[in-house]
Design a protein around this motif. Structure first.
Motif, PDB file in Angstrom:
ATOM      1  N   ILE A   1       0.818  -1.222   0.000  1.00 48.27           N
ATOM      2  CA  ILE A   1       0.000   0.000   0.000  1.00 48.27           C
ATOM      3  C   ILE A   1       0.847   1.264   0.000  1.00 48.27           C
ATOM      4  O   ILE A   1       0.572   2.199  -0.751  1.00 48.27           O
ATOM      5  N   TYR A   2       1.901   1.288   0.836  1.00 50.14           N
ATOM      6  CA  TYR A   2       2.630   2.549   1.048  1.00 50.14           C
ATOM      7  C   TYR A   2       4.021   2.576   0.419  1.00 50.14           C
ATOM      8  O   TYR A   2       4.701   3.592   0.491  1.00 50.14           O
ATOM      9  N   GLY A   3       4.451   1.465  -0.155  1.00 47.71           N
ATOM     10  CA  GLY A   3       5.839   1.401  -0.594  1.00 47.71           C
ATOM     11  C   GLY A   3       6.730   1.223   0.628  1.00 47.71           C
ATOM     12  O   GLY A   3       6.231   0.994   1.731  1.00 47.71           O
ATOM     13  N   PRO A   4       8.063   1.327   0.434  1.00 45.53           N
ATOM     14  CA  PRO A   4       8.954   1.112   1.574  1.00 45.53           C
ATOM     15  C   PRO A   4       8.762   2.193   2.651  1.00 45.53           C
ATOM     16  O   PRO A   4       8.643   3.367   2.321  1.00 45.53           O
TER      17      PRO A   4
ATOM     18  N   THR B   1       6.687   6.337  15.374  1.00 49.45           N
ATOM     19  CA  THR B   1       5.606   6.135  16.342  1.00 49.45           C
ATOM     20  C   THR B   1       5.914   6.889  17.637  1.00 49.45           C
ATOM     21  O   THR B   1       5.050   7.571  18.188  1.00 49.45           O
ATOM     22  N   ILE B   2       7.169   6.758  18.087  1.00 50.09           N
ATOM     23  CA  ILE B   2       7.575   7.448  19.319  1.00 50.09           C
ATOM     24  C   ILE B   2       7.435   8.956  19.133  1.00 50.09           C
ATOM     25  O   ILE B   2       6.986   9.674  20.030  1.00 50.09           O
ATOM     26  N   GLU B   3       7.799   9.430  17.952  1.00 46.35           N
ATOM     27  CA  GLU B   3       7.747  10.880  17.675  1.00 46.35           C
ATOM     28  C   GLU B   3       6.359  11.334  17.219  1.00 46.35           C
ATOM     29  O   GLU B   3       6.196  12.455  16.756  1.00 46.35           O
ATOM     30  N   ARG B   4       5.391  10.452  17.338  1.00 52.83           N
ATOM     31  CA  ARG B   4       3.979  10.751  16.994  1.00 52.83           C
ATOM     32  C   ARG B   4       3.822  11.298  15.583  1.00 52.83           C
ATOM     33  O   ARG B   4       3.074  12.244  15.337  1.00 52.83           O
ATOM     34  N   LYS B   5       4.586  10.701  14.670  1.00 54.00           N
ATOM     35  CA  LYS B   5       4.508  11.194  13.296  1.00 54.00           C
ATOM     36  C   LYS B   5       3.318  10.609  12.543  1.00 54.00           C
ATOM     37  O   LYS B   5       2.673   9.665  13.011  1.00 54.00           O
ATOM     38  N   VAL B   6       3.089  11.192  11.395  1.00 50.34           N
ATOM     39  CA  VAL B   6       1.972  10.774  10.538  1.00 50.34           C
ATOM     40  C   VAL B   6       2.536  10.487   9.150  1.00 50.34           C
ATOM     41  O   VAL B   6       3.378  11.237   8.649  1.00 50.34           O
ATOM     42  N   LEU B   7       2.098   9.400   8.557  1.00 55.99           N
ATOM     43  CA  LEU B   7       2.512   9.113   7.183  1.00 55.99           C
ATOM     44  C   LEU B   7       1.532   9.820   6.250  1.00 55.99           C
ATOM     45  O   LEU B   7       0.323   9.631   6.346  1.00 55.99           O
ATOM     46  N   VAL B   8       2.098  10.657   5.389  1.00 53.31           N
ATOM     47  CA  VAL B   8       1.242  11.520   4.556  1.00 53.31           C
ATOM     48  C   VAL B   8       1.470  11.199   3.087  1.00 53.31           C
ATOM     49  O   VAL B   8       2.599  10.967   2.650  1.00 53.31           O
TER      50      VAL B   8
ATOM     51  N   ARG C   1       0.160   9.032 -21.967  1.00 55.41           N
ATOM     52  CA  ARG C   1      -0.273   8.327 -20.758  1.00 55.41           C
ATOM     53  C   ARG C   1      -0.023   9.211 -19.531  1.00 55.41           C
ATOM     54  O   ARG C   1       1.063   9.745 -19.359  1.00 55.41           O
ATOM     55  N   LYS C   2      -1.008   9.371 -18.741  1.00 56.96           N
ATOM     56  CA  LYS C   2      -0.830  10.159 -17.522  1.00 56.96           C
ATOM     57  C   LYS C   2      -0.868   9.198 -16.334  1.00 56.96           C
ATOM     58  O   LYS C   2      -1.832   8.475 -16.157  1.00 56.96           O
ATOM     59  N   GLU C   3       0.201   9.196 -15.582  1.00 51.97           N
ATOM     60  CA  GLU C   3       0.274   8.272 -14.459  1.00 51.97           C
ATOM     61  C   GLU C   3       0.410   9.070 -13.186  1.00 51.97           C
ATOM     62  O   GLU C   3       1.103  10.067 -13.165  1.00 51.97           O
ATOM     63  N   SER C   4      -0.218   8.620 -12.156  1.00 54.55           N
ATOM     64  CA  SER C   4       0.075   9.321 -10.915  1.00 54.55           C
ATOM     65  C   SER C   4       0.800   8.362  -9.998  1.00 54.55           C
ATOM     66  O   SER C   4       0.399   7.224  -9.809  1.00 54.55           O
ATOM     67  N   THR C   5       1.943   8.799  -9.482  1.00 47.54           N
ATOM     68  CA  THR C   5       2.655   7.956  -8.540  1.00 47.54           C
ATOM     69  C   THR C   5       2.360   8.509  -7.155  1.00 47.54           C
ATOM     70  O   THR C   5       2.336   9.718  -6.962  1.00 47.54           O
ATOM     71  N   ARG C   6       2.142   7.612  -6.227  1.00 45.74           N
ATOM     72  CA  ARG C   6       1.879   8.078  -4.872  1.00 45.74           C
ATOM     73  C   ARG C   6       3.128   7.876  -4.048  1.00 45.74           C
ATOM     74  O   ARG C   6       3.776   6.849  -4.123  1.00 45.74           O
ATOM     75  N   ARG C   7       3.482   8.884  -3.306  1.00 43.29           N
ATOM     76  CA  ARG C   7       4.617   8.774  -2.414  1.00 43.29           C
ATOM     77  C   ARG C   7       4.138   9.061  -1.006  1.00 43.29           C
ATOM     78  O   ARG C   7       3.360   9.979  -0.784  1.00 43.29           O
ATOM     79  N   TRP C   8       4.614   8.253  -0.099  1.00 45.02           N
ATOM     80  CA  TRP C   8       4.236   8.460   1.296  1.00 45.02           C
ATOM     81  C   TRP C   8       5.481   8.823   2.075  1.00 45.02           C
ATOM     82  O   TRP C   8       6.529   8.226   1.881  1.00 45.02           O
ATOM     83  N   ARG C   9       5.357   9.828   2.953  1.00 50.31           N
ATOM     84  CA  ARG C   9       6.495  10.119   3.823  1.00 50.31           C
ATOM     85  C   ARG C   9       5.999  10.597   5.182  1.00 50.31           C
ATOM     86  O   ARG C   9       4.873  11.090   5.312  1.00 50.31           O
ATOM     87  N   PHE C  10       6.864  10.428   6.194  1.00 49.79           N
ATOM     88  CA  PHE C  10       6.468  10.821   7.547  1.00 49.79           C
ATOM     89  C   PHE C  10       6.531  12.332   7.703  1.00 49.79           C
ATOM     90  O   PHE C  10       7.409  12.993   7.158  1.00 49.79           O
ATOM     91  N   SER C  11       5.574  12.831   8.455  1.00 49.82           N
ATOM     92  CA  SER C  11       5.494  14.261   8.696  1.00 49.82           C
ATOM     93  C   SER C  11       5.168  14.458  10.175  1.00 49.82           C
ATOM     94  O   SER C  11       4.594  13.569  10.817  1.00 49.82           O
TER      95      SER C  11
END
Ligand SMILES: O=C(O)CCC(=O)C(=O)O
Ligand SMILES: [Fe+2]
Length: 265
Positions: free
Chosen positions: A27-30, A38-45, A63-73
Motif C-alpha cells: 500500500i505505502y511502498g517502503p 511512532t515514538i515521535e507521533r509522526k503521521v505518514l502523509v 499516458r498520464k500516471e500518478s505515482t503516490r509517495r508516502w512520507r512521515f510528517s
C-alpha cells in the motif's frame, strides 16, 4: 531474558527496514523507521505527483500516471496543512504491522520466494542462533543454512490461520521458530486439514523446531493472551523497564512476535 529483549528490539527497529518488506509495502511502498516515527507521533502523509509520459511509438496515446509517495510528517504540520491527501498515524501502522521478511524475500501474493527482490543477508547473530538451535534436527553431518526469515507480529485478536510451510525445497531442514512477548496457543495438526490438532502454549523465549513429521503438518496460532496473568511476560517487562525502554514495554505488553528462520534451498 536479555537475549529476548534484544530480538524484540531488533524486530521493531531494524527488521522492518527496507529492503526487507512488510505487509505495509503493497500500500505505502517502503517505510523507513516506523518505530521511531511512532515514538515521535509522526503521521505518514500521501503526496501526489502526476507524471506524464509520452509513448514514443506511433499510434500510442499519451499516458498520464500518478505515482503516490508516502512520507512521515510531524503530526501538527500534517494537520495544519489540511491537505486533501490521505494520512495515517505511525502508531496505527505499527499496530497493523503483521509481518516483515528477512534474507530472501517471500512474496505472499505468489506464495513463493522471489530471489530477484533486493535483500540483505540474515543478520549474523540470528544466523548463529538458528544454526545452534537447528543442529539437533539436522541430518547428521550437515549444517543448517539460514536463508530467509519471517517475523510475525500479533496484537490482541490477531491470529494465524492453519497452514503448511511448503515453499522450501528440502523439508528435511527444520524451521526454527522463536516466540517473544505475550503467550500464545499454538495448534499443531496433521498432514490433512481434517486431523484434530494438538494445542500447546508458546511462551516468550520458547523455540519450536518444525522438524521431521511436524515439518509436513498444518499449524496455526488461534489466540494470544495480553492480560497480565495470561501473557506471562513479567520478567521481560521488568528487564525492558530497567533498561529504560518504555516504548518497547508498551508494545510488547499487548503483542507477540514470532521469528521463524528457514533454509530455502
Ligand atoms: O507464530 C508462530 O508461532 C508460527 C508462525 C508460522 O507458522 C509461520 O510463520 O509460518
Ligand atoms: Fe508456519
Amino acid at each position: 531474558i536479555e537475549e529476548q529483549c534484544h530480538w524484540i528490539r531488533e524486530s521493531l527497529t531494524s527488521f522492518p527496514e527496507p529492503p526487507n518488506r512488510t505487509n505495509h509495502n503493497a500500500i505505502y511502498g517502503p517505510i523507513h523507521e516506523l518505530f521511531d516515527a511512532t515514538i515521535e507521533r509522526k503521521v505518514l502523509v500521501e503526496e501526489e505527483n502526476a507524471i506524464t509520459s509520452f509513448a514514443s511509438e506511433p499510434g500510442c496515446f499519451e499516458r498520464k500516471e500518478s505515482t503516490r509517495r508516502w512520507r512521515f510528517s510531524e503530526e501538527n504540520s500534517a494537520r495544519l496543512r489540511g491537505n486533501g491527501g490521505k494520512s495515517v498515524l505511525a502508531s496505527v501502522l505499527l499496530r497493523k504491522l503483521r509481518w516483515s521478511t528477512l534474507g530472501l524475500q517471500f512474496d505472499w501474493s505468489k506464495r513463493n520466494y522471489d530471489v530477484s527482490l533486493p535483500h540483505n543477508k540474515i543478520p549474523d547473530a540470528l544466523c548463529e542462533l538458528a544454526k545452534q538451535m537447528a543442529a539437533t534436527a539436522m541430518p547428521t553431518g550437515e549444517e543448517f543454512k539460514p536463508e530467509a526469515a519471517i517475523v510475525n507480529y500479533f496484537g490482541l485478536g490477531d491470529t494465524l490461520g492453519g497452514h503448511l510451510d511448503d515453499m522450501e525445497a528440502d523439508w528435511s531442514r527444520p524451521i526454527v521458530s522463536m516466540s517473544l512477548g505475550c503467550k500464545a496457543i499454538f495448534l499443531l495438526g496433521g498432514k490433512s486439514r481434517e486431523d484434530v490438532p494438538v494445542a500447546m502454549f508458546l511462551r516468550s523465549g520458547d523455540i519450536v523446531l518444525m522438524a521431521g513429521e511436524a515439518r509436513e503438518c498444518f499449524h496455526g496460532v488461534p489466540r494470544i493472551f495480553t492480560d497480565k496473568e495470561g501473557a506471562e511476560i513479567d520478567p521481560l517487562e521488568s528487564h525492558l523497564l530497567h533498561e529504560g525502554n518504555n516504548h518497547f514495554v508498551d508494545y510488547i505488553r499487548s503483542s507477540r512476535i514470532n521469528i521463524n528462520i528457514r533454509q530455502v534451498f
